[in-house]
Motif scaffolding. Structure first.
Motif, PDB file in Angstrom:
ATOM      1  N   VAL A  24       0.842  -1.203   0.000  1.00 59.16           N
ATOM      2  CA  VAL A  24       0.000   0.000   0.000  1.00 59.16           C
ATOM      3  C   VAL A  24       0.875   1.251   0.000  1.00 59.16           C
ATOM      4  CG1 VAL A  24      -1.631   1.339   1.399  1.00 59.16           C
ATOM      5  CG2 VAL A  24      -2.024  -1.098   1.030  1.00 59.16           C
ATOM      6  N   ALA A  25       1.927   1.261   0.818  1.00 55.77           N
ATOM      7  CA  ALA A  25       2.824   2.419   0.881  1.00 55.77           C
ATOM      8  C   ALA A  25       3.483   2.663  -0.478  1.00 55.77           C
ATOM      9  CB  ALA A  25       3.882   2.213   1.961  1.00 55.77           C
ATOM     10  N   ALA A  26       3.915   1.601  -1.150  1.00 51.46           N
ATOM     11  CA  ALA A  26       4.533   1.746  -2.471  1.00 51.46           C
ATOM     12  C   ALA A  26       3.521   2.262  -3.494  1.00 51.46           C
ATOM     13  CB  ALA A  26       5.123   0.417  -2.923  1.00 51.46           C
ATOM     14  N   SER A  27       2.293   1.755  -3.443  1.00 47.44           N
ATOM     15  CA  SER A  27       1.246   2.209  -4.371  1.00 47.44           C
ATOM     16  C   SER A  27       0.908   3.676  -4.143  1.00 47.44           C
ATOM     17  CB  SER A  27      -0.021   1.371  -4.206  1.00 47.44           C
ATOM     18  OG  SER A  27       0.240   0.032  -4.472  1.00 47.44           O
ATOM     19  N   VAL A  28       0.741   4.042  -2.890  1.00 50.53           N
ATOM     20  CA  VAL A  28       0.434   5.436  -2.561  1.00 50.53           C
ATOM     21  C   VAL A  28       1.592   6.342  -2.980  1.00 50.53           C
ATOM     22  CG1 VAL A  28       0.083   7.046  -0.642  1.00 50.53           C
ATOM     23  CG2 VAL A  28      -1.210   4.917  -0.734  1.00 50.53           C
ATOM     24  N   ALA A  29       2.813   5.907  -2.715  1.00 51.85           N
ATOM     25  CA  ALA A  29       3.986   6.712  -3.093  1.00 51.85           C
ATOM     26  C   ALA A  29       4.052   6.906  -4.599  1.00 51.85           C
ATOM     27  CB  ALA A  29       5.256   6.043  -2.587  1.00 51.85           C
ATOM     28  N   TRP A  30       3.756   5.856  -5.359  1.00 48.96           N
ATOM     29  CA  TRP A  30       3.776   5.961  -6.818  1.00 48.96           C
ATOM     30  C   TRP A  30       2.731   6.958  -7.313  1.00 48.96           C
ATOM     31  CZ3 TRP A  30       0.364   4.764 -10.832  1.00 48.96           C
ATOM     32  CH2 TRP A  30       0.933   4.741 -12.112  1.00 48.96           C
ATOM     33  N   VAL A  31       1.509   6.846  -6.794  1.00 45.81           N
ATOM     34  CA  VAL A  31       0.435   7.765  -7.200  1.00 45.81           C
ATOM     35  C   VAL A  31       0.777   9.197  -6.790  1.00 45.81           C
ATOM     36  CG1 VAL A  31      -1.977   8.411  -6.772  1.00 45.81           C
ATOM     37  CG2 VAL A  31      -1.391   6.018  -7.216  1.00 45.81           C
ATOM     38  N   VAL A  32       1.219   9.373  -5.551  1.00 45.13           N
ATOM     39  CA  VAL A  32       1.547  10.715  -5.068  1.00 45.13           C
ATOM     40  C   VAL A  32       2.714  11.301  -5.853  1.00 45.13           C
ATOM     41  CG1 VAL A  32       2.465  11.986  -3.085  1.00 45.13           C
ATOM     42  CG2 VAL A  32       0.570  10.413  -2.783  1.00 45.13           C
ATOM     43  N   TYR A  33       3.695  10.485  -6.192  1.00 41.88           N
ATOM     44  CA  TYR A  33       4.823  10.970  -6.983  1.00 41.88           C
ATOM     45  C   TYR A  33       4.351  11.547  -8.316  1.00 41.88           C
ATOM     46  CZ  TYR A  33       8.876  10.901 -10.042  1.00 41.88           C
ATOM     47  OH  TYR A  33       9.839  11.258 -10.952  1.00 41.88           O
ATOM     48  N   HIS A  34       3.511  10.794  -9.023  1.00 37.38           N
ATOM     49  CA  HIS A  34       3.045  11.255 -10.333  1.00 37.38           C
ATOM     50  C   HIS A  34       2.122  12.467 -10.211  1.00 37.38           C
ATOM     51  CE1 HIS A  34       5.025   8.288 -12.757  1.00 37.38           C
ATOM     52  NE2 HIS A  34       4.697   7.375 -11.862  1.00 37.38           N
ATOM     53  N   GLU A  35       1.255  12.468  -9.224  1.00 35.99           N
ATOM     54  CA  GLU A  35       0.377  13.624  -9.028  1.00 35.99           C
ATOM     55  C   GLU A  35       1.177  14.860  -8.608  1.00 35.99           C
ATOM     56  OE1 GLU A  35      -2.901  13.869  -9.779  1.00 35.99           O
ATOM     57  OE2 GLU A  35      -2.653  11.850 -10.577  1.00 35.99           O
ATOM     58  N   HIS A 139      13.502  19.896  -3.854  1.00 36.45           N
ATOM     59  CA  HIS A 139      12.201  20.313  -3.327  1.00 36.45           C
ATOM     60  C   HIS A 139      11.167  19.214  -3.539  1.00 36.45           C
ATOM     61  CE1 HIS A 139       8.514  23.074  -3.587  1.00 36.45           C
ATOM     62  NE2 HIS A 139       8.823  22.945  -2.322  1.00 36.45           N
ATOM     63  N   ARG A 140      11.154  18.633  -4.712  1.00 44.44           N
ATOM     64  CA  ARG A 140      10.205  17.561  -5.014  1.00 44.44           C
ATOM     65  C   ARG A 140      10.551  16.287  -4.250  1.00 44.44           C
ATOM     66  NH1 ARG A 140       8.503  18.172 -11.360  1.00 44.44           N
ATOM     67  NH2 ARG A 140       8.357  20.431 -11.329  1.00 44.44           N
ATOM     68  N   SER A 141      11.823  15.940  -4.227  1.00 46.57           N
ATOM     69  CA  SER A 141      12.212  14.705  -3.536  1.00 46.57           C
ATOM     70  C   SER A 141      12.003  14.822  -2.027  1.00 46.57           C
ATOM     71  CB  SER A 141      13.659  14.333  -3.858  1.00 46.57           C
ATOM     72  OG  SER A 141      14.541  15.342  -3.440  1.00 46.57           O
ATOM     73  N   ASP A 142      12.204  16.020  -1.462  1.00 39.81           N
ATOM     74  CA  ASP A 142      11.939  16.218  -0.034  1.00 39.81           C
ATOM     75  C   ASP A 142      10.460  16.021   0.286  1.00 39.81           C
ATOM     76  OD1 ASP A 142      14.592  16.751   0.348  1.00 39.81           O
ATOM     77  OD2 ASP A 142      14.355  18.915   0.607  1.00 39.81           O
ATOM     78  N   THR A 143       9.602  16.487  -0.607  1.00 42.73           N
ATOM     79  CA  THR A 143       8.166  16.319  -0.423  1.00 42.73           C
ATOM     80  C   THR A 143       7.801  14.839  -0.416  1.00 42.73           C
ATOM     81  OG1 THR A 143       7.731  18.427  -1.517  1.00 42.73           O
ATOM     82  CG2 THR A 143       5.896  16.895  -1.377  1.00 42.73           C
ATOM     83  N   LEU A 144       8.331  14.092  -1.364  1.00 42.92           N
ATOM     84  CA  LEU A 144       8.020  12.665  -1.453  1.00 42.92           C
ATOM     85  C   LEU A 144       8.620  11.882  -0.286  1.00 42.92           C
ATOM     86  CD1 LEU A 144       6.582  10.568  -3.160  1.00 42.92           C
ATOM     87  CD2 LEU A 144       8.706  10.207  -4.386  1.00 42.92           C
ATOM     88  N   SER A 145       9.840  12.195   0.103  1.00 38.10           N
ATOM     89  CA  SER A 145      10.447  11.455   1.217  1.00 38.10           C
ATOM     90  C   SER A 145       9.721  11.739   2.528  1.00 38.10           C
ATOM     91  CB  SER A 145      11.935  11.768   1.336  1.00 38.10           C
ATOM     92  OG  SER A 145      12.141  13.114   1.663  1.00 38.10           O
ATOM     93  N   LEU A 151       4.188   7.465   5.938  1.00 35.25           N
ATOM     94  CA  LEU A 151       3.497   6.226   5.589  1.00 35.25           C
ATOM     95  C   LEU A 151       4.135   5.023   6.279  1.00 35.25           C
ATOM     96  CD1 LEU A 151       2.790   6.490   1.763  1.00 35.25           C
ATOM     97  CD2 LEU A 151       1.103   6.224   3.565  1.00 35.25           C
ATOM     98  N   LEU A 152       5.458   5.044   6.428  1.00 34.49           N
ATOM     99  CA  LEU A 152       6.168   3.893   6.990  1.00 34.49           C
ATOM    100  C   LEU A 152       6.316   3.958   8.504  1.00 34.49           C
ATOM    101  CD1 LEU A 152       8.865   3.428   4.240  1.00 34.49           C
ATOM    102  CD2 LEU A 152       6.776   2.099   4.575  1.00 34.49           C
ATOM    103  N   LEU A 153       6.223   5.146   9.087  1.00 33.40           N
ATOM    104  CA  LEU A 153       6.372   5.295  10.532  1.00 33.40           C
ATOM    105  C   LEU A 153       5.337   4.487  11.305  1.00 33.40           C
ATOM    106  CD1 LEU A 153       8.566   6.958  11.872  1.00 33.40           C
ATOM    107  CD2 LEU A 153       6.904   8.760  12.244  1.00 33.40           C
ATOM    108  N   PRO A 154       4.051   4.536  10.932  1.00 32.52           N
ATOM    109  CA  PRO A 154       3.072   3.718  11.657  1.00 32.52           C
ATOM    110  C   PRO A 154       3.360   2.218  11.566  1.00 32.52           C
ATOM    111  CG  PRO A 154       1.943   5.375  10.364  1.00 32.52           C
ATOM    112  CD  PRO A 154       3.382   5.418   9.975  1.00 32.52           C
ATOM    113  N   LEU A 155       3.944   1.783  10.435  1.00 39.42           N
ATOM    114  CA  LEU A 155       4.287   0.374  10.297  1.00 39.42           C
ATOM    115  C   LEU A 155       5.312  -0.029  11.354  1.00 39.42           C
ATOM    116  CD1 LEU A 155       4.061  -2.253   8.702  1.00 39.42           C
ATOM    117  CD2 LEU A 155       5.903  -1.409   7.245  1.00 39.42           C
ATOM    118  N   GLY A 156       6.286   0.826  11.583  1.00 35.75           N
ATOM    119  CA  GLY A 156       7.282   0.551  12.616  1.00 35.75           C
ATOM    120  C   GLY A 156       6.681   0.453  14.001  1.00 35.75           C
ATOM    121  N   ALA A 157       5.598   1.195  14.241  1.00 33.69           N
ATOM    122  CA  ALA A 157       4.925   1.147  15.543  1.00 33.69           C
ATOM    123  C   ALA A 157       3.948  -0.021  15.641  1.00 33.69           C
ATOM    124  CB  ALA A 157       4.208   2.461  15.798  1.00 33.69           C
TER     125      ALA A 157
END
Length: 162
Positions: A24-35, A139-145, A151-157
């Motif tokens: 899910v995180a990878a899918s969301v990241a892909w969609v958000v990256y393109h948008e 600027h763009r890469s900082d936004t995505l990271s 997205l991944l922080l809750p997974l760690g918890a």
């Protein structure tokens, strides 16, 4: 000794949760990256068009009375920098953070990029003025990271709690 059914189910559930969350995180990241790319590109284009219109008026004012009354802003960091050229490639003005040399792109309308920046070039309807807008690539890469981190922080918890 073989592990019990409870332990097997526990590890299967944990692994399933991890795989699903990462998917899910990878899918969301892909969609958000393109948008995000579309939004940032649209912002570059809109900014270029608006600045070109304002710059054209400033330069017309200079041509009619010999000087331009432009107030310079205070020093600040800029996400976007610009350079304005005439049809012969002579630089007429630039933002204070823009380099004195021309950006490494042609004076043709369109999007360009190199390792450090994204660019957009626009021209006026008469073809006498060109503006090049540059945006720092980080600027763009900082936004995505930042998005991926949240997205991944809750997974760690959640995994230890599961």
């Amino acid at each position: 000794m073989r592990p019990g059914i409870g332990r097997t189910l526990y590890y299967s559930l944990l692994l399933s949760l991890l795989v699903i969350w990462l998917g899910v995180a990878a899918s969301v990241a892909w969609v958000v990256y393109h948008e995000t790319e579309e939004i940032f590109d649209s912002s570059l284009q809109e900014t270029a068009q608006r600045l070109l219109s304002l710059t054209s008026r400033d330069l017309q004012g200079k041509a009619s009375n010999g000087r331009v009354a432009v107030s310079e802003p205070m020093e600040h960091d800029e996400y976007l920098t610009y350079q304005v050229f005439d049809q012969h490639g002579a630089m007429l003005m630039r933002s204070h953070d823009a380099p004195a040399d021309a950006f490494p792109i042609p004076l043709r309308v369109g999007f360009y990029q190199d390792r450090n920046q994204y660019f957009y070039v626009e021209k006026n309807t008469q073809g006498t003025l060109f503006i090049q807008i540059a945006e720092r690539a980080n600027h763009r890469s900082d936004t995505l990271s930042g998005l991926l981190k949240f997205l991944l922080l809750p997974l760690g918890a959640l995994l230890p709690l599961a």
